[in-house]
Write a protein that holds these residues in place. Structure first.
Motif, PDB file in Angstrom:
ATOM      1  N   ALA A   1      65.979 -11.083  12.910  1.00 26.49           N
ATOM      2  CA  ALA A   1      66.522 -12.387  12.555  1.00 26.49           C
ATOM      3  C   ALA A   1      65.707 -13.010  11.439  1.00 26.49           C
ATOM      4  CB  ALA A   1      66.539 -13.310  13.770  1.00 26.49           C
ATOM      5  N   ALA A   2      66.370 -13.872  10.666  1.00 27.39           N
ATOM      6  CA  ALA A   2      65.717 -14.612   9.581  1.00 27.39           C
ATOM      7  C   ALA A   2      66.417 -15.953   9.436  1.00 27.39           C
ATOM      8  CB  ALA A   2      65.766 -13.831   8.277  1.00 27.39           C
ATOM      9  N   LEU A   3      65.715 -16.893   8.820  1.00 28.44           N
ATOM     10  CA  LEU A   3      66.273 -18.210   8.535  1.00 28.44           C
ATOM     11  C   LEU A   3      66.388 -18.368   7.024  1.00 28.44           C
ATOM     12  CD1 LEU A   3      64.183 -20.452  10.981  1.00 28.44           C
ATOM     13  CD2 LEU A   3      66.403 -19.368  11.393  1.00 28.44           C
ATOM     14  N   LEU A   4      67.577 -18.730   6.555  1.00 32.07           N
ATOM     15  CA  LEU A   4      67.776 -19.042   5.139  1.00 32.07           C
ATOM     16  C   LEU A   4      67.794 -20.559   5.003  1.00 32.07           C
ATOM     17  CD1 LEU A   4      68.321 -18.145   2.242  1.00 32.07           C
ATOM     18  CD2 LEU A   4      70.772 -18.191   2.769  1.00 32.07           C
ATOM     19  N   VAL A   5      66.797 -21.090   4.298  1.00 38.12           N
ATOM     20  CA  VAL A   5      66.627 -22.537   4.177  1.00 38.12           C
ATOM     21  C   VAL A   5      67.204 -23.007   2.844  1.00 38.12           C
ATOM     22  CG1 VAL A   5      64.973 -24.439   4.207  1.00 38.12           C
ATOM     23  CG2 VAL A   5      64.541 -22.383   5.580  1.00 38.12           C
ATOM     24  N   HIS A   6      68.093 -23.990   2.908  1.00 44.30           N
ATOM     25  CA  HIS A   6      68.716 -24.576   1.719  1.00 44.30           C
ATOM     26  C   HIS A   6      67.887 -25.779   1.248  1.00 44.30           C
ATOM     27  CE1 HIS A   6      72.564 -22.296   1.815  1.00 44.30           C
ATOM     28  NE2 HIS A   6      72.233 -22.139   3.087  1.00 44.30           N
ATOM     29  N   PRO A   7      68.185 -26.307   0.046  1.00 42.90           N
ATOM     30  CA  PRO A   7      67.437 -27.465  -0.450  1.00 42.90           C
ATOM     31  C   PRO A   7      67.382 -28.594   0.575  1.00 42.90           C
ATOM     32  CG  PRO A   7      68.802 -26.600  -2.195  1.00 42.90           C
ATOM     33  CD  PRO A   7      69.156 -25.819  -0.958  1.00 42.90           C
ATOM     34  N   SER A   8      66.152 -29.006   0.894  1.00 44.19           N
ATOM     35  CA  SER A   8      65.933 -29.995   1.957  1.00 44.19           C
ATOM     36  C   SER A   8      64.452 -30.310   2.014  1.00 44.19           C
ATOM     37  CB  SER A   8      66.385 -29.425   3.311  1.00 44.19           C
ATOM     38  OG  SER A   8      65.662 -28.233   3.608  1.00 44.19           O
TER      39      SER A   8
END
Length: 340
Positions: A219-226
Motif C-alpha cells: 500500500a501507498a498514499l498519494l498526497v495531493h496539494p495540501s
C-alpha cells in the motif's frame, strides 16, 4: 525502429528506409531487398502518409519523399495531437480538482493498494515530473534495473533529482557503483544512517508515501496539494540539510583516491562492508582508513568522513539553482544557503 510515434509500423519504416537508399525502384526491385511481405499494401500506406510517390511510368516505380519534408509534416501533426492531448488532460484535471474540492472533506490523500499498482503510480509520477524529484531511499526497493532506467531518463530530461540514501542501501552489493552512476548522470546525493519513511516528492504537486511493498497487502498514499504535502516537503528539506553529501565523480577503472572511502565512512559501514564495496581486501581497507584518519587528525572513522566531506564542500561549493521554472517576466532565483 523509432518512427512508430509518427504512425508508421515497423514494416513501413523499414520499407521507407529502403526507398531512401535506392529510389527510384520498381516493385520487383523492392521485393529483392525487403525481407517482409505485403509490399503493395505497405507502399499504399506510405503514399497515404506522404512518404512515397509513384512515378507515372509504364512500369511503376516508387521514390521516397525527402525526409525533411515528409517527416516534418508528420511531426507537426503528432505535435499538434500531443498539444491537444495535454489540453484535454488539463481539462480533465480541472474537472477532477473541482469535484474533489466539493467533497466533504476535499480529496487530499489517495490510497493505492497492490504492489503492481504502487510501482505503476511511482513510474507515472516520475514521468510527470516537470522540474524536480526528491526521494527518501529506504527499503523495500523497487526493481533496480527498471528504477535506474526510469531515473536516468528523468535526469536526461533536465529534471533536478535529490536523493537521500539510507545506510542499509549502501551496504547492498553494487550499491556504491549504482550511486556513482546516478551522480555521474546528474543526481545530487546525500546519506543518513536512517530515514523516517520511504517517500517520493514530485515538484510541489505530489508525494508518494510507500507504507508497504513486496507483500500481499502492499500500500501507498498519494498526497495531493495540501498542508500535508507542504509538511512532507519541509520534512525533506530539513532532512536534506542534516544529511551528509556523497561527492562521488562517477565510476572509474581503478579509483585510488579517497572519494569513495569518504562516502562509505559517512554511512557508518563496517570495515568489512567498506572493503566489499571498494573491491579490496579487509586489511587494505583498514590501512587506508587509518591513513585517512591520521592525515585528518580524526579520532574516529565517522569523524574522518565528516571532516573530509566538509573540506570537499568548502572547496567545490556552488550556489544551487532553484529547480523551479522562472516566473513569467522574472529570472530564476539562486539559493544562497550553503549545503549541510
Amino acid at each position: 525502429m523509432t518512427l512508430e510515434a509518427l504512425g508508421l509500423s515497423p514494416a513501413e519504416e523499414e520499407l521507407y528506409e529502403l526507398l531512401v537508399e535506392c529510389s527510384p525502384a520498381t516493385l520487383d526491385q523492392l521485393a529483392s531487398g525487403f525481407a517482409g511481405s505485403g509490399l503493395p499494401g505497405l507502399l499504399s500506406g506510405l503514399e497515404s502518409k506522404g512518404l512515397v510517390n509513384r512515378l507515372p511510368d509504364e512500369q511503376a516505380r516508387y521514390v521516397a519523399v525527402a525526409p525533411d519534408v515528409a517527416l516534418d509534416a508528420l511531426l507537426t501533426v503528432a505535435e499538434e495531437g500531443l498539444a491537444r492531448a495535454k489540453e484535454r488532460a488539463a481539462d480533465l484535471d480541472d474537472a477532477f480538482q473541482r469535484r474533489a474540492s466539493g467533497q466533504p472533506p476535499p480529496l487530499v490523500v489517495e490510497v493505492i493498494t497492490g504492489a503492481a499498482a504502487v510501482r505503476q503510480r511511482y513510474l507515472q509520477l516520475q514521468r510527470a515530473a516537470r522540474y524536480q524529484v526528491r526521494t527518501f531511499s529506504q527499503q523495500p526497493y523497487f526493481d533496480r534495473h527498471a528504477s535506474v532506467a526510469a531515473h536516468r531518463e528523468l535526469l536526461e530530461r533536465g529534471i533536478t533529482s535529490r536523493f537521500i540514501y539510507e545506510r542499509d542501501f549502501i551496504d547492498r552489493p553494487g550499491a556504491l557503483r549504482q550511486i556513482e552512476e546516478m551522480i555521474g548522470a546528474g543526481q545530487l546525493a546525500r546519506v543518513l544512517p536512517s530515514l523516517p519513511m520511504k517517500l517520493y516528492l514530485v515538484d510541489d504537486r505530489f508525494a508518494l508515501l510507500v507504507l508497504r511493498y513486496e507483500s500481499p497487502d502492499s500500500a501507498a498514499l498519494l498526497v495531493h496539494p495540501s498542508g500535508l504535502l507542504e509538511a512532507l516537503s519541509r520534512l525533506f528539506e530539513g532532512t536534506w540539510e542534516r544529511a551528509l553529501p556523497m561527492r562521488l565523480t562517477g565510476p572509474r577503472e581503478a579509483p585510488q583516491d579517497d572519494e569513495r572511502l569518504i562516502a562509505l565512512l559517512l554511512t557508518g559501514l563496517t570495515d568489512e562492508a567498506i572493503a566489499r564495496q571498494l573491491g579490496i581486501g579487509y586489511r587494505t581497507a583498514q590501512r587506508r582508513i587509518a591513513e585517512l584518519m591520521a592525515r585528518l587528525g580524526a579520532h574516529t572513522r565517522f569523524q574522518a568522513g565528516v571532516q573530509a566531506a566538509r573540506a570537499q564542500a568548502r572547496s567545490d561549493y556552488r550556489p544551487p539553482e532553484d529547480p523551479r521554472p522562472p516566473e513569467p517576466g522574472g529570472q530564476r532565483r539562486t539559493s544562497t544557503r550553503r549545503p549541510g
